[in-house]
Scaffold this motif. Structure first.
Motif, short mmCIF file in Angstrom:
data_model
loop_
_atom_site.label_atom_id
_atom_site.label_comp_id
_atom_site.label_asym_id
_atom_site.label_seq_id
_atom_site.Cartn_x
_atom_site.Cartn_y
_atom_site.Cartn_z
N ILE A 54 -9.19 0.29 7.52
CA ILE A 54 -8.19 1.05 8.26
C ILE A 54 -8.62 2.51 8.34
O ILE A 54 -9.27 3.02 7.43
N HIS A 55 -8.26 3.15 9.44
CA HIS A 55 -8.56 4.56 9.65
C HIS A 55 -7.31 5.36 9.31
O HIS A 55 -6.22 5.08 9.81
N VAL A 56 -7.48 6.37 8.47
CA VAL A 56 -6.35 7.09 7.90
C VAL A 56 -6.33 8.53 8.40
O VAL A 56 -7.30 9.27 8.25
N PHE A 57 -5.20 8.93 9.00
CA PHE A 57 -5.02 10.30 9.47
C PHE A 57 -3.54 10.53 9.73
O PHE A 57 -2.76 9.58 9.82
N SER A 58 -3.17 11.77 9.88
CA SER A 58 -1.79 12.12 10.20
C SER A 58 -1.77 12.92 11.50
O SER A 58 -2.01 14.13 11.49
N TRP A 59 -1.50 12.22 12.59
CA TRP A 59 -1.31 12.88 13.88
C TRP A 59 0.17 12.76 14.23
O TRP A 59 0.70 11.65 14.32
N TRP A 60 0.84 13.88 14.45
CA TRP A 60 2.25 13.83 14.82
C TRP A 60 2.76 15.22 15.18
O TRP A 60 2.52 16.14 14.41
N PRO A 61 3.46 15.35 16.31
CA PRO A 61 3.55 14.34 17.38
C PRO A 61 2.28 14.33 18.21
O PRO A 61 1.48 15.27 18.14
N GLY A 62 2.11 13.32 18.99
CA GLY A 62 0.93 13.22 19.84
C GLY A 62 -0.35 13.30 19.02
O GLY A 62 -0.55 12.57 18.08
N SER A 63 -1.23 14.23 19.40
CA SER A 63 -2.52 14.37 18.75
C SER A 63 -2.59 15.60 17.85
O SER A 63 -3.68 16.07 17.52
N GLU A 64 -1.44 16.14 17.45
CA GLU A 64 -1.45 17.28 16.53
C GLU A 64 -1.90 16.81 15.15
O GLU A 64 -1.31 15.90 14.56
N ARG A 65 -2.93 17.43 14.63
CA ARG A 65 -3.53 16.99 13.37
C ARG A 65 -2.86 17.68 12.19
O ARG A 65 -2.98 18.88 12.02
N LEU A 66 -2.19 16.89 11.39
CA LEU A 66 -1.46 17.41 10.23
C LEU A 66 -2.18 17.02 8.95
O LEU A 66 -3.06 16.15 8.95
N ALA A 67 -1.78 17.64 7.86
CA ALA A 67 -2.25 17.19 6.55
C ALA A 67 -1.76 15.77 6.31
O ALA A 67 -0.69 15.38 6.77
N LEU A 68 -2.54 15.00 5.59
CA LEU A 68 -2.18 13.60 5.33
C LEU A 68 -0.82 13.50 4.66
O LEU A 68 -0.04 12.58 4.92
N SER A 69 -0.49 14.47 3.82
CA SER A 69 0.79 14.46 3.11
C SER A 69 1.98 14.54 4.05
O SER A 69 3.09 14.14 3.69
N GLU A 70 1.76 15.04 5.28
CA GLU A 70 2.87 15.19 6.23
C GLU A 70 3.41 13.83 6.70
O GLU A 70 4.54 13.75 7.19
N ARG A 71 2.60 12.79 6.60
CA ARG A 71 3.08 11.45 6.93
C ARG A 71 2.89 10.51 5.74
O ARG A 71 2.53 9.34 5.89
N SER A 72 3.14 11.03 4.56
CA SER A 72 2.93 10.24 3.34
C SER A 72 3.82 9.01 3.31
O SER A 72 3.45 7.98 2.73
N ASP A 73 5.02 9.08 3.94
CA ASP A 73 5.90 7.91 3.94
C ASP A 73 5.25 6.75 4.70
O ASP A 73 5.32 5.59 4.25
N LEU A 74 4.60 7.06 5.81
CA LEU A 74 3.89 6.03 6.57
C LEU A 74 2.77 5.41 5.75
O LEU A 74 2.66 4.19 5.62
N TRP A 75 1.94 6.27 5.17
CA TRP A 75 0.76 5.76 4.48
C TRP A 75 1.09 5.10 3.16
O TRP A 75 0.46 4.09 2.79
N ARG A 76 2.10 5.57 2.46
CA ARG A 76 2.50 4.92 1.21
C ARG A 76 2.92 3.48 1.48
O ARG A 76 2.54 2.55 0.76
N GLU A 77 3.69 3.29 2.54
CA GLU A 77 4.15 1.94 2.86
C GLU A 77 3.02 1.08 3.43
O GLU A 77 2.94 -0.12 3.15
N ALA A 78 2.14 1.69 4.21
CA ALA A 78 1.00 0.92 4.75
C ALA A 78 0.11 0.42 3.62
O ALA A 78 -0.31 -0.75 3.61
N PHE A 79 -0.18 1.28 2.65
CA PHE A 79 -1.02 0.87 1.53
C PHE A 79 -0.32 -0.18 0.67
O PHE A 79 -0.96 -1.10 0.15
N ALA A 80 1.00 -0.05 0.49
CA ALA A 80 1.74 -1.05 -0.27
C ALA A 80 1.70 -2.40 0.44
O ALA A 80 1.57 -3.46 -0.21
#
Length: 255
Positions: free
Chosen positions: A191-217
């Motif tokens: 899987i490719h891991v990044f935090s883009w939100w909204p659109g293609s704005e590149r954020l720190a990974l921590s900014e979408r930690s809820d998404l990634w925590r659940e994806a990894f779980a």
């Protein structure tokens, strides 16, 4: 097991030696080497050198990130496929990332889709003969722009060497993105891991930690081995890799 790694395109402007050095220092364990700059297709000698750099640093080669689109005349696509596989083999990559055409699923004609399916199946045959699998880039503007089309494509190609990557589609809310992961989970490789939100704005990974925590779980509960590869950092700044890698490792630790 989910292994933290890096897509070399994250540091596209750097030489492979610098990519390796930064990835190792950041505590990452594997690299997907891009075929656009770092490991051009068909240059097996260079690919072998990059493999040596990677392994000497204690890192694994996760995959070869090719830009093989699998569309067009069969003979030309096969020639391109063979060049990609030559580099992948020299790199020691167990998997090659490929793309499903250049048109979205709603825009591709039936003939264009059949063309991609035929070329993908042939690419799978050539890859499997070398013990290499293929992984579809899960991306807009291709036949994998929508999860239903992705699942249909996997069925149409119908080859055990074909898997799919996963990433949240651009501008997709968390719940919708996680639903696509659940749908393709049995056929997902890296899987490719990044935090883009909204659109293609590149954020720190921590900014979408809820998404990634659940994806990894979700991945951990499913079982099997997967690589979580950092792709993009804010501002394409190499100095931020260590921070982003630290966030990735923290999220994996609690999954």
């Amino acid at each position: 097991m989910i292994r933290p790694g890096l897509c070399s395109v994250t540091l596209r402007a750097l030489e492979p030696s610098a990519v390796v050095e930064l990835a190792a220092a950041a505590g990452l364990e594997a690299i997907e080497w891009g075929g656009d700059v770092h490991v051009p297709p068909g240059d097996a000698e260079h690919a072998a050198q990059v493999r040596a750099l990677t392994e000497e640093a204690g890192l694994a080669v996760d995959s070869y990130g090719s830009y093989l689109r699998c569309e067009g005349p069969a003979a030309a696509v096969e020639q391109e496929t063979r060049a990609v596989l030559a580099s992948a083999a020299a790199l020691g990559a167990p998997r090659v990332r490929v793309w499903a055409g250049t048109a979205g699923s709603a825009d591709a004609t039936a003939d264009a889709r059949a063309d991609v399916v035929r070329n993908l199946r042939r690419a799978c045959e050539l890859a499997a003969a070398q013990g290499i699998e293929l992984g579809l880039e899960f991306h807009g503007g291709t036949l994998t722009d929508e999860v239903g089309s992705t699942l249909r494509l996997l069925e149409e190609v119908d080859h055990p060497a074909l898997t799919t990557y996963w990433q949240p589609h651009q501008d997709m809310p968390r719940e919708e993105a996680l639903a696509t992961l659940c749908a393709v989970l049995p056929r997902t490789s890296s899987i490719h891991v990044f935090s883009w939100w909204p659109g293609s704005e590149r954020l720190a990974l921590s900014e979408r930690s809820d998404l990634w925590r659940e994806a990894f779980a979700t991945l951990a509960a499913h079982g099997g081995d997967h690589d979580a590869l950092l792709e993009f950092v804010p501002g394409d700044d190499p100095a931020l890799l260590a921070r982003e890698a630290g966030t990735l490792r923290e999220l994996l630790a609690v999954s």
